[in-house]
Motif scaffolding. Structure first.
Motif, PDB file in Angstrom:
ATOM      1  N   ILE A  65      46.226  44.417  54.150  1.00 45.93           N
ATOM      2  CA  ILE A  65      46.492  43.700  52.909  1.00 45.93           C
ATOM      3  C   ILE A  65      47.995  43.533  52.735  1.00 45.93           C
ATOM      4  O   ILE A  65      48.769  44.482  52.929  1.00 45.93           O
ATOM      5  N   GLY A  66      48.424  42.323  52.332  1.00 47.45           N
ATOM      6  CA  GLY A  66      49.843  42.084  52.139  1.00 47.45           C
ATOM      7  C   GLY A  66      50.098  40.866  51.277  1.00 47.45           C
ATOM      8  O   GLY A  66      49.223  40.419  50.522  1.00 47.45           O
ATOM      9  N   ALA A  67      51.290  40.328  51.367  1.00 42.09           N
ATOM     10  CA  ALA A  67      51.711  39.194  50.550  1.00 42.09           C
ATOM     11  C   ALA A  67      50.756  38.016  50.721  1.00 42.09           C
ATOM     12  O   ALA A  67      50.327  37.712  51.838  1.00 42.09           O
ATOM     13  N   GLY A  68      50.434  37.396  49.586  1.00 37.56           N
ATOM     14  CA  GLY A  68      49.519  36.259  49.587  1.00 37.56           C
ATOM     15  C   GLY A  68      48.068  36.634  49.397  1.00 37.56           C
ATOM     16  O   GLY A  68      47.228  35.762  49.120  1.00 37.56           O
ATOM     17  N   ASP A  69      47.747  37.921  49.522  1.00 38.31           N
ATOM     18  CA  ASP A  69      46.376  38.384  49.329  1.00 38.31           C
ATOM     19  C   ASP A  69      46.143  38.776  47.878  1.00 38.31           C
ATOM     20  O   ASP A  69      47.080  39.051  47.122  1.00 38.31           O
ATOM     21  N   GLU A  70      44.879  38.823  47.489  1.00 40.18           N
ATOM     22  CA  GLU A  70      44.486  39.290  46.164  1.00 40.18           C
ATOM     23  C   GLU A  70      43.536  40.470  46.303  1.00 40.18           C
ATOM     24  O   GLU A  70      42.684  40.491  47.205  1.00 40.18           O
ATOM     25  N   VAL A  71      43.705  41.437  45.399  1.00 39.85           N
ATOM     26  CA  VAL A  71      42.849  42.628  45.366  1.00 39.85           C
ATOM     27  C   VAL A  71      42.325  42.773  43.945  1.00 39.85           C
ATOM     28  O   VAL A  71      43.100  42.829  42.986  1.00 39.85           O
ATOM     29  N   ILE A  72      41.011  42.840  43.804  1.00 38.38           N
ATOM     30  CA  ILE A  72      40.385  42.883  42.484  1.00 38.38           C
ATOM     31  C   ILE A  72      40.121  44.326  42.078  1.00 38.38           C
ATOM     32  O   ILE A  72      39.564  45.112  42.847  1.00 38.38           O
ATOM     33  N   THR A  73      40.506  44.666  40.860  1.00 42.45           N
ATOM     34  CA  THR A  73      40.166  45.955  40.277  1.00 42.45           C
ATOM     35  C   THR A  73      39.988  45.774  38.774  1.00 42.45           C
ATOM     36  O   THR A  73      39.852  44.653  38.299  1.00 42.45           O
ATOM     37  N   VAL A  74      39.992  46.863  38.026  1.00 42.84           N
ATOM     38  CA  VAL A  74      39.719  46.811  36.587  1.00 42.84           C
ATOM     39  C   VAL A  74      40.989  47.120  35.790  1.00 42.84           C
ATOM     40  O   VAL A  74      41.913  47.768  36.302  1.00 42.84           O
ATOM     41  N   PRO A  75      41.044  46.709  34.515  1.00 40.28           N
ATOM     42  CA  PRO A  75      42.255  46.912  33.718  1.00 40.28           C
ATOM     43  C   PRO A  75      42.332  48.265  33.034  1.00 40.28           C
ATOM     44  O   PRO A  75      43.397  48.638  32.525  1.00 40.28           O
ATOM     45  N   ASN A  76      41.238  49.019  33.007  1.00 40.10           N
ATOM     46  CA  ASN A  76      41.218  50.286  32.272  1.00 40.10           C
ATOM     47  C   ASN A  76      41.338  51.483  33.203  1.00 40.10           C
ATOM     48  O   ASN A  76      40.825  52.556  32.938  1.00 40.10           O
ATOM     49  N   THR A  77      42.026  51.284  34.313  1.00 44.19           N
ATOM     50  CA  THR A  77      42.266  52.354  35.268  1.00 44.19           C
ATOM     51  C   THR A  77      43.655  52.941  35.060  1.00 44.19           C
ATOM     52  O   THR A  77      44.457  52.404  34.279  1.00 44.19           O
ATOM     53  N   ALA A  78      43.964  54.015  35.785  1.00 50.18           N
ATOM     54  CA  ALA A  78      45.330  54.526  35.800  1.00 50.18           C
ATOM     55  C   ALA A  78      46.239  53.486  36.449  1.00 50.18           C
ATOM     56  O   ALA A  78      45.812  52.732  37.335  1.00 50.18           O
ATOM     57  N   VAL A  79      47.483  53.466  36.029  1.00 48.47           N
ATOM     58  CA  VAL A  79      48.420  52.468  36.549  1.00 48.47           C
ATOM     59  C   VAL A  79      48.581  52.595  38.058  1.00 48.47           C
ATOM     60  O   VAL A  79      48.943  51.625  38.741  1.00 48.47           O
ATOM     61  N   ALA A  80      48.268  53.769  38.612  1.00 45.80           N
ATOM     62  CA  ALA A  80      48.412  53.989  40.055  1.00 45.80           C
ATOM     63  C   ALA A  80      47.640  52.966  40.870  1.00 45.80           C
ATOM     64  O   ALA A  80      48.104  52.528  41.938  1.00 45.80           O
ATOM     65  N   THR A  81      46.466  52.586  40.418  1.00 44.13           N
ATOM     66  CA  THR A  81      45.633  51.652  41.182  1.00 44.13           C
ATOM     67  C   THR A  81      46.351  50.331  41.390  1.00 44.13           C
ATOM     68  O   THR A  81      46.425  49.805  42.506  1.00 44.13           O
ATOM     69  N   VAL A  82      46.909  49.794  40.316  1.00 44.57           N
ATOM     70  CA  VAL A  82      47.588  48.501  40.393  1.00 44.57           C
ATOM     71  C   VAL A  82      48.969  48.646  41.027  1.00 44.57           C
ATOM     72  O   VAL A  82      49.410  47.769  41.778  1.00 44.57           O
ATOM     73  N   ALA A  83      49.651  49.746  40.756  1.00 44.72           N
ATOM     74  CA  ALA A  83      50.956  49.974  41.382  1.00 44.72           C
ATOM     75  C   ALA A  83      50.829  49.957  42.902  1.00 44.72           C
ATOM     76  O   ALA A  83      51.664  49.374  43.603  1.00 44.72           O
ATOM     77  N   ALA A  84      49.776  50.592  43.417  1.00 45.27           N
ATOM     78  CA  ALA A  84      49.572  50.639  44.866  1.00 45.27           C
ATOM     79  C   ALA A  84      49.298  49.255  45.437  1.00 45.27           C
ATOM     80  O   ALA A  84      49.759  48.917  46.532  1.00 45.27           O
ATOM     81  N   ILE A  85      48.543  48.437  44.703  1.00 48.49           N
ATOM     82  CA  ILE A  85      48.280  47.069  45.154  1.00 48.49           C
ATOM     83  C   ILE A  85      49.589  46.299  45.273  1.00 48.49           C
ATOM     84  O   ILE A  85      49.883  45.652  46.286  1.00 48.49           O
ATOM     85  N   GLU A  86      50.411  46.373  44.227  1.00 43.69           N
ATOM     86  CA  GLU A  86      51.649  45.597  44.203  1.00 43.69           C
ATOM     87  C   GLU A  86      52.655  46.087  45.239  1.00 43.69           C
ATOM     88  O   GLU A  86      53.479  45.310  45.727  1.00 43.69           O
ATOM     89  N   LEU A  87      52.594  47.364  45.601  1.00 43.26           N
ATOM     90  CA  LEU A  87      53.492  47.879  46.639  1.00 43.26           C
ATOM     91  C   LEU A  87      53.259  47.202  47.985  1.00 43.26           C
ATOM     92  O   LEU A  87      54.152  47.161  48.831  1.00 43.26           O
ATOM     93  N   THR A  88      52.062  46.680  48.210  1.00 44.61           N
ATOM     94  CA  THR A  88      51.771  45.986  49.475  1.00 44.61           C
ATOM     95  C   THR A  88      52.277  44.543  49.457  1.00 44.61           C
ATOM     96  O   THR A  88      52.284  43.885  50.496  1.00 44.61           O
ATOM     97  N   GLY A  89      52.653  44.031  48.278  1.00 45.16           N
ATOM     98  CA  GLY A  89      53.008  42.633  48.144  1.00 45.16           C
ATOM     99  C   GLY A  89      51.851  41.756  47.714  1.00 45.16           C
ATOM    100  O   GLY A  89      52.024  40.562  47.435  1.00 45.16           O
ATOM    101  N   ALA A  90      50.644  42.327  47.659  1.00 40.66           N
ATOM    102  CA  ALA A  90      49.468  41.572  47.208  1.00 40.66           C
ATOM    103  C   ALA A  90      49.471  41.443  45.689  1.00 40.66           C
ATOM    104  O   ALA A  90      50.224  42.133  44.990  1.00 40.66           O
ATOM    105  N   ARG A  91      48.611  40.584  45.174  1.00 35.70           N
ATOM    106  CA  ARG A  91      48.477  40.382  43.728  1.00 35.70           C
ATOM    107  C   ARG A  91      47.251  41.119  43.220  1.00 35.70           C
ATOM    108  O   ARG A  91      46.164  41.002  43.806  1.00 35.70           O
ATOM    109  N   ALA A  92      47.416  41.865  42.145  1.00 36.33           N
ATOM    110  CA  ALA A  92      46.290  42.529  41.500  1.00 36.33           C
ATOM    111  C   ALA A  92      45.574  41.547  40.593  1.00 36.33           C
ATOM    112  O   ALA A  92      46.193  40.917  39.729  1.00 36.33           O
TER     113      ALA A  92
END
Length: 362
Positions: free
Chosen positions: A72-99
């Motif tokens: 997973i990297g830039a230009g990709d999308e990863v779907i998750t939920v908004p009521n999770t710990a920020v860690a889930t989305v932070a990890a997605i964005e660290l790859t360059g992908a969009r949450a």
């Protein structure tokens, strides 16, 4: 006083074993990726029911490394939920992908399958169902959607060590799964730590490489990697605690059942019929949250909110472009949820005291 959480009681109950384990590591002089980590990885894989478990530095890094291992990297999308710990989305964005965020169900507070299906685009490369508060998401329809579109499924098990879905432990069914061993987790270290589980040998190999600079041989990086290693002290501590995890989860379930039996005037968490929750948190819903928090605090009862702000409401993630109207169920839950004291050592009389205080609240 009834604190929201108390780690000292658990340590006192296994003090001699913990002390022996840490002393063993200190005497060995080996502190990074040694025999304790190797033994814990084997034992944890057996517990979860996977071929592989790989220890890493934290739960956030576990998700980040898993996504990198999946490509997973830039230009990709990863779907998750908004009521999770920020860690889930932070990890997605660290790859360059969009949450990409999808709404949750009102009954389970977990990923809504219809909302997930609507969120998928041609750029979707992975789905991260979050087993929130100790309960598994409904995985079968998620797998059906993902496999039909060649989308990876990464289970976020940070709050669900030992939870089951249709008889199998979470972390054993997706392409790969991430665990956190933050001290307050059902299986918690005495510092940061995390792990990844998978049945895929190629994924396991990539995770092993990424967690230590891409090394197959020391000082020779075959691929780009990082430093994210579960240390020997934490692994030794986790080996002790893993032996008690099922008993501790049973104690959590007993206290949760007592809360549910006694509570009036609030909405208790609902356990779904497809699996067993391990009640990392006992999360009620109330229309009078702030007043109730204040009332309980005046009686020496601790509470918490997981999480007071959804991801898209936080300043760092307004760029995602979501409004509350886009995620109506999660937005409503965020205004109503409240976590009550719950841990294996919590006295049953304290559970009764908390329930009585809530029932007496006007």
């Amino acid at each position: 006083m009834i604190p929201f959480f108390d780690l000292t009681k658990q340590y006192a109950s296994i003090k001699s074993e913990i002390d022996d384990a840490t002393a063993r590591v200190l005497k060995s002089g080996w502190f990074i990726l040694g025999p304790e980590v190797a033994a814990f990885e084997k034992e944890f894989a057996e517990y979860i029911g996977t071929r592989y478990a790989i220890g890493v530095g934290s739960g956030t890094e576990a998700i980040h490394i898993a996504l990198l291992a999946l490509g997973i990297g830039a230009g990709d999308e990863v779907i998750t939920v908004p009521n999770t710990a920020v860690a889930t989305v932070a990890a997605i964005e660290l790859t360059g992908a969009r949450a990409v965020l999808c709404d949750v169900r009102a009954d389970s507070m977990l990923m809504d399958i219809d909302a997930l299906a609507r969120a998928i685009t041609a750029r979707t490369k992975a789905i991260i169902p979050v087993h929130l508060f100790g309960q598994s998401c409904d995985l079968d329809p998620i797998f059906e959607i993902a496999r039909a579109r060649n989308i990876f499924v990464l289970e976020d098990c940070a709050q669900a060590h030992g939870a089951t879905y249709r008889g199998k432990r979470v972390g054993s069914m997706g392409d790969i799964a991430a665990f956190s061993f933050y001290p307050t987790k059902n299986l918690g270290a005495y510092g940061d730590g995390g792990a990844l589980t998978t049945n895929d040998p190629a994924l396991a190999e990539r995770v092993n490489l990424i967690r230590q600079y891409g090394w197959r041989e020391r000082y020779a990086s075959d691929i780009k990697g990082m430093n994210s290693r579960l240390d020997e002290l934490q692994a030794a501590i986790l080996r002790v605690k893993l032996r008690y995890l099922d008993a501790w989860n049973a104690a959590r379930r007993a206290r949760a059942a007592l809360y549910t039996e006694l509570l009036r005037g609030v909405i208790p968490p609902r356990e779904m019929n497809y699996g067993q929750s391990v009640y990392h948190l006992y999360v009620i819903q109330t229309a009078h949250r702030e007043s109730l928090i204040s009332n309980l605090k005046s009686q020496g009862i601790g509470t918490a909110i997981q999480y007071p702000q959804m991801i898209h409401r936080q300043a760092a993630y307004t760029n995602l472009g979501y409004r509350d109207d886009d995620l109506p169920v999660a937005s409503q839950l965020a205004r109503a949820i409240l976590s009550l004291p719950l841990y294996p050592e919590l006295a049953l009389d304290d559970v009764r005291a908390v329930a009585n205080a809530i029932n007496d609240f006007k």
